[in-house]
Write a protein that holds these residues in place. Structure first.
Motif, short mmCIF file in Angstrom:
data_model
loop_
_atom_site.label_atom_id
_atom_site.label_comp_id
_atom_site.label_asym_id
_atom_site.label_seq_id
_atom_site.Cartn_x
_atom_site.Cartn_y
_atom_site.Cartn_z
N ASP A 39 -8.96 -5.56 11.76
CA ASP A 39 -9.34 -4.72 10.63
C ASP A 39 -8.59 -5.18 9.38
OD1 ASP A 39 -11.04 -2.47 11.82
OD2 ASP A 39 -9.28 -2.44 13.11
N ARG A 40 -9.14 -4.86 8.23
CA ARG A 40 -8.42 -5.17 7.01
C ARG A 40 -7.37 -4.08 6.77
NH1 ARG A 40 -13.23 -2.78 5.10
NH2 ARG A 40 -12.99 -1.40 3.28
N ARG A 41 -6.20 -4.50 6.37
CA ARG A 41 -5.08 -3.59 6.14
C ARG A 41 -4.69 -3.67 4.68
NH1 ARG A 41 -0.71 -1.41 8.92
NH2 ARG A 41 -1.37 -2.30 10.91
N ILE A 42 -4.45 -2.54 4.06
CA ILE A 42 -4.12 -2.47 2.64
C ILE A 42 -2.69 -1.95 2.48
CG2 ILE A 42 -4.76 -1.49 0.40
CD1 ILE A 42 -7.59 -1.19 1.46
N GLY A 43 -1.91 -2.59 1.64
CA GLY A 43 -0.54 -2.16 1.37
C GLY A 43 -0.18 -2.37 -0.09
N ASP A 44 0.96 -1.84 -0.48
CA ASP A 44 1.46 -1.97 -1.84
C ASP A 44 2.52 -3.06 -1.85
OD1 ASP A 44 -0.16 0.14 -2.64
OD2 ASP A 44 1.35 1.62 -2.04
N GLY A 45 2.22 -4.16 -2.55
CA GLY A 45 3.11 -5.31 -2.58
C GLY A 45 3.84 -5.45 -3.91
N GLN A 46 4.86 -6.29 -3.88
CA GLN A 46 5.63 -6.54 -5.10
C GLN A 46 6.29 -7.91 -5.02
OE1 GLN A 46 8.03 -3.27 -6.25
NE2 GLN A 46 8.76 -4.21 -8.13
N LEU A 47 6.23 -8.61 -6.15
CA LEU A 47 6.96 -9.86 -6.34
C LEU A 47 7.69 -9.74 -7.67
CD1 LEU A 47 4.53 -12.73 -5.25
CD2 LEU A 47 6.73 -12.15 -4.22
N ALA A 48 9.02 -9.70 -7.60
CA ALA A 48 9.82 -9.49 -8.80
C ALA A 48 9.35 -8.20 -9.48
CB ALA A 48 9.74 -10.70 -9.72
N HIS A 49 8.93 -8.30 -10.77
CA HIS A 49 8.50 -7.12 -11.51
C HIS A 49 7.02 -6.83 -11.35
CE1 HIS A 49 7.47 -10.49 -14.08
NE2 HIS A 49 6.61 -9.69 -14.71
N LEU A 50 6.28 -7.68 -10.66
CA LEU A 50 4.83 -7.51 -10.54
C LEU A 50 4.50 -6.67 -9.32
CD1 LEU A 50 3.52 -11.09 -11.38
CD2 LEU A 50 3.70 -9.12 -12.90
N SER A 51 3.77 -5.58 -9.54
CA SER A 51 3.32 -4.71 -8.46
C SER A 51 1.81 -4.83 -8.33
CB SER A 51 3.70 -3.24 -8.74
OG SER A 51 5.09 -3.09 -8.84
N PHE A 52 1.32 -4.76 -7.12
CA PHE A 52 -0.11 -4.95 -6.87
C PHE A 52 -0.46 -4.37 -5.51
CE2 PHE A 52 2.47 -8.73 -6.11
CZ PHE A 52 2.32 -8.91 -4.75
N ARG A 53 -1.75 -4.32 -5.25
CA ARG A 53 -2.22 -3.92 -3.92
C ARG A 53 -2.67 -5.18 -3.20
NH1 ARG A 53 -3.04 1.15 -2.17
NH2 ARG A 53 -2.75 1.88 -4.30
N VAL A 54 -2.28 -5.30 -1.93
CA VAL A 54 -2.57 -6.50 -1.16
C VAL A 54 -3.34 -6.13 0.09
CG1 VAL A 54 -0.31 -6.38 -0.04
CG2 VAL A 54 -1.54 -8.53 -0.04
N ILE A 55 -4.33 -6.97 0.44
CA ILE A 55 -5.19 -6.72 1.60
C ILE A 55 -5.00 -7.85 2.60
CG2 ILE A 55 -7.53 -6.25 2.40
CD1 ILE A 55 -8.30 -5.51 -0.42
N ASP A 56 -4.64 -7.48 3.82
CA ASP A 56 -4.58 -8.44 4.93
C ASP A 56 -5.93 -8.43 5.62
OD1 ASP A 56 -3.68 -10.22 6.83
OD2 ASP A 56 -2.77 -8.66 8.09
N THR A 57 -6.45 -9.59 5.96
CA THR A 57 -7.79 -9.69 6.54
C THR A 57 -7.74 -10.42 7.87
OG1 THR A 57 -8.32 -11.79 5.43
CG2 THR A 57 -8.82 -9.75 4.24
#
Length: 471
Positions: A39-57
């Motif tokens: 299944d696709r999994r959705i989480g809240d990711g971050q690299l340094a100051h950049l925040s985003f939503r990331v989807i594992d497929t």
């Protein structure tokens, strides 16, 4: 919607490892065997100051029929549609495979920005694969090692031009459950329903394999969010989705089916052992668990084992009898369930039971009403005054028995916490307090203060003898 990144690639290139690295938690199952993620999994990711939503497929497979692989590919396509940029991941040590080339061509036609990520670049064995990656026509590959956290600065540089300037200022990525929740204020305070409404309920859907857990989740969400099918054991990861029901924020979690341990071979079914561990951890963190039963085999031994585990963890329990539309004698089936609960789980009276059909979307409202009601009971607090007016009446009705020729003295009771309701009982001989009398008091608490259907914990406390250390 926050800026969204989809991690895409063929099986076993390290997509879930990178997902865990970006979200900062080991949420996705990772193993050397290919095809762990489905299944696709959705989480809240971050690299340094950049925040985003990331989807594992799931790993991309070239399948276009009704097979499980084809349904997994459809989930990946949905993830790509929901994303702003795709990370096309390859295994640099294995080099570029024909499947990598096929899906690189597919990605170029989808109209999404693509960043080529070459994983497993922690040694010289990856150099040849890095050079081959240029032939995919996706630009310069970003060399990383998801397992070791190497190359993430280069990945950040590649992502920065594609992200909005305020990507690091999105407060919606904060997970309420990651914050420290304050303890209940004062003795006997009642949780304000309006305040509680703003706190998400962790609702876990659990049960044996192939009873309709994923179908139920899709029915509640009204979308094909997780994979379903006739095959048993499709779900491997515990998939969490943020949702709301009539204004109540809910973290809805679909889990892998729990089989009897004797039926799982530790070598051949390594992934199932990992999935079971993930499910048990989900139960431990849940607030309410919906135990899904198959109407054709109501409350067998494994169902009872799962229900007991939920109660031992102190979670609230709702029983959902799925596929109810296939049952011919409804009264007989309900009586069978009632008899098994009374004989096998007498410690929890009044567990709410809902008959439903996830496939036909029947009685989902009734199920969610039961979930919200039992969650309120699970959060209930009883004031100390009523408790200590109730206690003498219970003692007068059935006085405690003698222990070693001495009468047990029960002095005081108070509720020390909720979730589940937990009481401190101050007694004279805590170590020798009879279990039968403790059950009598727990049943009295359940009936007098409307605590049906939730586990009740009683902690025995004995005042210190001031003369014990004196000669």
């Amino acid at each position: 919607m926050p800026f969204t990144i989809a991690i895409i690639g063929r099986p076993n290139v390290g997509k879930s490892t990178l997902f865990n690295r970006l979200v900062g938690k080991r949420t996705a199952l990772v193993d050397d065997l290919p095809g762990v993620t489905r299944d696709r999994r959705i989480g809240d990711g971050q690299l340094a100051h950049l925040s985003f939503r990331v989807i594992d497929t799931a790993g991309l497979e070239e399948a276009f029929d009704d097979s499980l692989e084809a349904r997994m590919r459809q989930q990946t396509e949905i993830a790509l549609q929901e994303s702003d940029v795709a990370l096309m991941m390859i295994d640099a040590r294995a080099g570029v495979t024909p499947l990598d080339a096929h899906f690189a061509n597919w990605l170029r036609r989808q109209g999404r920005p693509v960043i080529l990520v070459a994983n497993k670049c922690e040694g010289r064995a990856a150099e040849a694969g890095m050079h081959e990656a240029w032939a995919l026509g996706l630009g310069e590959p970003v060399a990383i090692s998801a397992a070791h956290g190497q190359g993430l600065v280069d990945l950040l540089d590649a992502l920065r031009p594609l992200m909005p300037e305020d990507a690091g200022e999105d407060d919606s990525l904060v997970d309420d459950d990651d914050q420290v929740m304050p303890e209940e204020e004062g003795e006997g305070d009642v949780v304000d329903p309006e305040v509680e409404l703003n706190r998400p309920i962790r609702l876990a859907i659990i049960g044996r394999p192939n009873v309709g857990k994923s179908t139920l989740m899709n029915a509640l969400l009204r979308e094909n969010r997780v994979l379903t099918g006739p095959e048993a054991g499709i779900t491997r990861d515990a998939i969490m989705v943020d949702w709301s029901w009539r204004g109540q924020v809910i973290k809805l979690v679909d889990t892998a089916g729990l089989r009897r341990k004797a039926r799982i071979d530790k070598i051949d079914d390594k992934l199932e052992f990992m999935s079971v561990g993930d499910t048990l951890e989900t139960i431990r963190l849940a607030h309410v668990c919906v135990l899904v039963l198959d109407a054709g085999a109501i409350m067998d031994k494994q169902d009872l084992t799962i229900a007991r585990h939920v109660i031992e963890e102190g979670r609230a329990l709702v029983i959902a009898i799925n596929k109810w539309d296939t049952v011919e004698d409804h009264a007989k089936a309900l009586q069978q369930l009632s008899d098994k609960l009374q004989t096998s789980m007498p410690q929890v009276r009044g567990v709410p039971t809902v008959t439903m059909s996830a496939l036909r979307n029947q009685k989902l409202d009734k199920l969610m009403d039961a979930v919200l009601d039992i969650h309120k009971v699970w959060n209930r607090r009883v004031r100390t005054g009523p408790l200590n007016r109730w206690l003498p009446a219970m003692l007068d009705a059935h006085p405690p028995q003698l222990v070693r020729g001495r009468r047990l003295k029960i002095r005081y009771i108070t509720q020390v916490k909720a979730r589940p309701p937990t009481f401190a009982l101050f007694v004279s001989q805590a170590e020798e307090f009879p279990d039968s009398y403790l059950r009598y008091l727990v049943n009295g608490l359940r009936e007098s203060f409307k605590l049906n259907g939730v586990p009740i914990r009683v902690v025995l406390r004995q005042p210190k003898n001031p003369y014990a250390d004196k000669d």
